[in-house]
Design a protein around this motif. Structure first.
Motif, PDB file in Angstrom:
ATOM      1  N   ALA A  65     -52.230  45.933  34.246  1.00 17.81           N
ATOM      2  CA  ALA A  65     -52.662  44.614  34.703  1.00 17.81           C
ATOM      3  C   ALA A  65     -53.840  44.110  33.897  1.00 17.81           C
ATOM      4  N   GLY A  66     -54.731  44.987  33.465  1.00 18.88           N
ATOM      5  CA  GLY A  66     -55.915  44.579  32.725  1.00 18.88           C
ATOM      6  C   GLY A  66     -55.624  44.201  31.288  1.00 18.88           C
ATOM      7  N   GLY A  67     -54.372  44.347  30.856  1.00 17.00           N
ATOM      8  CA  GLY A  67     -54.002  43.964  29.514  1.00 17.00           C
ATOM      9  C   GLY A  67     -54.146  45.067  28.491  1.00 17.00           C
ATOM     10  N   THR A  68     -54.478  46.283  28.901  1.00 18.21           N
ATOM     11  CA  THR A  68     -54.617  47.388  27.960  1.00 18.21           C
ATOM     12  C   THR A  68     -53.422  48.319  28.080  1.00 18.21           C
ATOM     13  N   ALA A  69     -53.080  48.944  26.984  1.00 19.28           N
ATOM     14  CA  ALA A  69     -51.924  49.844  26.972  1.00 19.28           C
ATOM     15  C   ALA A  69     -52.313  51.177  27.576  1.00 19.28           C
ATOM     16  N   PRO A  70     -51.493  51.775  28.420  1.00 19.56           N
ATOM     17  CA  PRO A  70     -51.801  53.067  29.022  1.00 19.56           C
ATOM     18  C   PRO A  70     -51.679  54.188  28.005  1.00 19.56           C
ATOM     19  N   LEU A  71     -52.256  55.337  28.338  1.00 26.07           N
ATOM     20  CA  LEU A  71     -52.229  56.493  27.447  1.00 26.07           C
ATOM     21  C   LEU A  71     -50.847  57.114  27.369  1.00 26.07           C
ATOM     22  N   ARG A  72     -49.994  56.832  28.344  1.00 29.80           N
ATOM     23  CA  ARG A  72     -48.728  57.563  28.406  1.00 29.80           C
ATOM     24  C   ARG A  72     -47.802  57.244  27.244  1.00 29.80           C
ATOM     25  N   GLY A  73     -48.098  56.264  26.426  1.00 32.64           N
ATOM     26  CA  GLY A  73     -47.313  56.044  25.235  1.00 32.64           C
ATOM     27  C   GLY A  73     -47.585  57.080  24.160  1.00 32.64           C
ATOM     28  N   LEU A  74     -48.759  57.709  24.180  1.00 32.79           N
ATOM     29  CA  LEU A  74     -49.128  58.666  23.158  1.00 32.79           C
ATOM     30  C   LEU A  74     -48.350  59.978  23.215  1.00 32.79           C
ATOM     31  N   PRO A  75     -48.055  60.539  24.406  1.00 25.98           N
ATOM     32  CA  PRO A  75     -47.246  61.765  24.401  1.00 25.98           C
ATOM     33  C   PRO A  75     -45.912  61.591  23.687  1.00 25.98           C
ATOM     34  N   TRP A  76     -45.287  60.421  23.847  1.00 21.26           N
ATOM     35  CA  TRP A  76     -44.037  60.175  23.122  1.00 21.26           C
ATOM     36  C   TRP A  76     -44.286  60.180  21.627  1.00 21.26           C
ATOM     37  N   LEU A  77     -45.401  59.576  21.196  1.00 17.50           N
ATOM     38  CA  LEU A  77     -45.726  59.536  19.785  1.00 17.50           C
ATOM     39  C   LEU A  77     -46.019  60.931  19.243  1.00 17.50           C
ATOM     40  N   VAL A  78     -46.724  61.742  20.040  1.00 14.39           N
ATOM     41  CA  VAL A  78     -47.008  63.113  19.616  1.00 14.39           C
ATOM     42  C   VAL A  78     -45.707  63.888  19.419  1.00 14.39           C
ATOM     43  N   TRP A  79     -44.776  63.713  20.359  1.00 13.24           N
ATOM     44  CA  TRP A  79     -43.477  64.368  20.217  1.00 13.24           C
ATOM     45  C   TRP A  79     -42.767  63.899  18.951  1.00 13.24           C
ATOM     46  N   ARG A  80     -42.837  62.597  18.680  1.00  9.75           N
ATOM     47  CA  ARG A  80     -42.172  62.050  17.497  1.00  9.75           C
ATOM     48  C   ARG A  80     -42.788  62.623  16.223  1.00  9.75           C
ATOM     49  N   LEU A 118     -53.305  66.995  22.253  1.00  7.36           N
ATOM     50  CA  LEU A 118     -53.278  68.418  22.604  1.00  7.36           C
ATOM     51  C   LEU A 118     -52.359  68.732  23.775  1.00  7.36           C
ATOM     52  N   ALA A 119     -52.204  67.798  24.700  1.00  6.12           N
ATOM     53  CA  ALA A 119     -51.551  68.101  25.983  1.00  6.12           C
ATOM     54  C   ALA A 119     -50.104  68.553  25.797  1.00  6.12           C
ATOM     55  N   LEU A 120     -49.302  67.767  25.078  1.00  9.24           N
ATOM     56  CA  LEU A 120     -47.883  68.102  24.932  1.00  9.24           C
ATOM     57  C   LEU A 120     -47.674  69.394  24.144  1.00  9.24           C
ATOM     58  N   PRO A 121     -48.333  69.583  22.991  1.00 11.34           N
ATOM     59  CA  PRO A 121     -48.180  70.869  22.294  1.00 11.34           C
ATOM     60  C   PRO A 121     -48.623  72.064  23.139  1.00 11.34           C
ATOM     61  N   ALA A 122     -49.719  71.895  23.887  1.00  9.19           N
ATOM     62  CA  ALA A 122     -50.180  73.005  24.728  1.00  9.19           C
ATOM     63  C   ALA A 122     -49.143  73.346  25.791  1.00  9.19           C
ATOM     64  N   LEU A 123     -48.513  72.315  26.372  1.00 12.86           N
ATOM     65  CA  LEU A 123     -47.492  72.545  27.392  1.00 12.86           C
ATOM     66  C   LEU A 123     -46.280  73.258  26.795  1.00 12.86           C
ATOM     67  N   VAL A 124     -45.864  72.838  25.611  1.00 14.29           N
ATOM     68  CA  VAL A 124     -44.710  73.472  24.961  1.00 14.29           C
ATOM     69  C   VAL A 124     -45.038  74.917  24.592  1.00 14.29           C
ATOM     70  N   VAL A 125     -46.224  75.148  24.039  1.00 11.74           N
ATOM     71  CA  VAL A 125     -46.636  76.500  23.668  1.00 11.74           C
ATOM     72  C   VAL A 125     -46.702  77.398  24.896  1.00 11.74           C
ATOM     73  N   LEU A 126     -47.295  76.905  25.975  1.00  6.44           N
ATOM     74  CA  LEU A 126     -47.398  77.682  27.207  1.00  6.44           C
ATOM     75  C   LEU A 126     -46.020  78.030  27.750  1.00  6.44           C
ATOM     76  N   THR A 127     -45.114  77.068  27.760  1.00  6.80           N
ATOM     77  CA  THR A 127     -43.759  77.300  28.272  1.00  6.80           C
ATOM     78  C   THR A 127     -42.999  78.314  27.419  1.00  6.80           C
ATOM     79  N   ALA A 128     -43.048  78.120  26.102  1.00  7.34           N
ATOM     80  CA  ALA A 128     -42.275  78.987  25.200  1.00  7.34           C
ATOM     81  C   ALA A 128     -42.799  80.418  25.217  1.00  7.34           C
ATOM     82  N   THR A 129     -44.104  80.591  25.096  1.00  9.76           N
ATOM     83  CA  THR A 129     -44.650  81.954  25.029  1.00  9.76           C
ATOM     84  C   THR A 129     -44.573  82.662  26.380  1.00  9.76           C
ATOM     85  N   SER A 130     -44.733  81.931  27.461  1.00 12.24           N
ATOM     86  CA  SER A 130     -44.581  82.558  28.778  1.00 12.24           C
ATOM     87  C   SER A 130     -43.159  83.062  28.967  1.00 12.24           C
TER      88      SER A 130
END
Length: 360
Positions: free
Chosen positions: A35-50, A166-178
């Motif tokens: 609503a405030g006219g700013t883009a949310p951060l949630r677009g960045l995880p997609w970009l990190v994956w890309r 950092l968030a998406l790579p950390a989640l993938v690393v945690l999932t894979a190594t666990s």
């Protein structure tokens, strides 16, 4: 890697016609613009994956393939052990029921020890590979190319940008190594330790079980990210990360026996010193009348000389053996895993501090 932060427009989304880059027209069907006219951060995880989908995809796909291979190997190992009734037996064992099984144990080791050792080696090397090929390029490539400047001029601040990176790579690393650690522990319960000759306290074995591979993988990611922030050069950051992981893993290997007190077994002066099959022997020697502990090197007694006279000369009354029993495995693993994870958190916090000081 494909894609860079430069793909973001001023609104924080990819370019496109009819408002796709602005997030306020047909190109933004989900209404992702706030609503405030700013883009949310949630677009960045997609970009990190890309940007890093090749490495992340290889990590996830490789982990899944390794899990399937581990399950097949476990079935074959279990079948061999059951058929020859050699569970818990070693080539030289104190267990009465293992008498006469040396030939079968030798055949088992010839057939399956190389595969088990390959799995251990892979889990030991994985954290360094994660640090080199995922952690180091994560930020260094952006800083080296200068594409980070576009993001830092938008509504997404530097700390939020680093958190998203950092968030998406950390989640993938945690999932894979666990998952890999759990599969290897499942495999280890069938053919580890005595039967295979790959003991829990060996360098490869210890680095493959429980929380250890998970903690070191997160440490590799943190170390690579910090190296990228400090050096701002991808290749140099990869080299520094590799060197840092070698040093850290070697240092913890030397520290490991001292993370908790060992136990001591006592024997008579002329008794044979034998440790349980699954214990980690740290050292052995002689005890004297005064209570001192001496090793054979300290006394200089020669087996081919007057050994008994040498023992009497030093007033030897008994023998000792220092060891970590198998019951110490998991406490040692959790202590080391906790220390490694704490170091990973410290390096991550330092990375955020560097980002704040350099980019506001």
């Amino acid at each position: 890697m494909t894609g860079t932060t430069a793909h973001l427009t001023a609104g924080g989304h990819g370019p496109g016609a009819d408002g796709a880059g602005r997030g306020d027209g047909p190109g933004d069907p989900a209404g992702r613009r706030m609503a405030g006219g700013t883009a949310p951060l949630r677009g960045l995880p997609w970009l990190v994956w890309r940007q890093h989908r090749l490495v992340l995809g290889v990590l996830l796909t490789g982990s899944a393939a390794a899990a399937v291979w581990g399950a097949v190997l476990r079935g074959r190992m279990a079948g061999f052990i059951d058929a020859h009734q050699i569970a818990g037996c070693s080539l030289i064992s104190l267990v009465p029921r293992c008498e006469g099984t040396q030939e079968a144990v030798g055949a088992f080791r010839a057939a399956y020890h190389p595969s088990l050792q390959l799995a251990e080696l892979g889990l030991m090397l994985l954290p360094a590979l994660i640090g080199v090929f995922l952690g180091a390029p994560l930020i260094a490539r952006e800083l080296e190319a200068g594409t980070h400047q576009l993001v830092l001029t938008q509504s997404v601040g530097p700390l939020r940008w680093l958190a998203a990176k950092l968030a998406l790579p950390a989640l993938v690393v945690l999932t894979a190594t666990s998952g890999l650690s759990a599969v290897f522990a499942w495999l280890w319960r069938v053919g580890g330790d005595e039967v295979s000759g790959s003991y829990w306290y060996s360098t490869l074995g210890f680095h493959s079980l429980g929380p250890i591979p998970v903690a070191y993988a997160l440490l590799g990611l943190a170390a690579g990210t910090l190296a990228g922030l400090l050096l701002r050069r991808t290749v140099a950051s990869m080299a520094l990360t590799l060197a840092a992981m070698i040093v850290l893993q070697s240092a913890f290997t030397l520290l490991r026996p001292h993370l908790m007190p060992s136990t001591t077994l006592s024997f008579g002066r002329d008794a044979a010193v034998r440790a349980p099959d699954d214990s980690w022997v740290l050292g052995e020697g002689y005890t004297t009348r005064s209570g001192a502990r001496l090793t054979a090197e300290d006394m200089g007694c020669r087996p081919d000389g007057d050994h008994g006279g040498c023992l009497r000369e030093h007033e030897v009354t008994g023998r000792f053996l220092d060891q970590h029993p198998v019951g110490h495995h998991w406490p040692l693993a959790w202590i080391e895993g906790g220390l490694v994870l704490a170091l990973a958190v410290a390096l991550t916090a330092l990375a955020f501090r560097v980002m704040r000081r350099r980019h506001g």
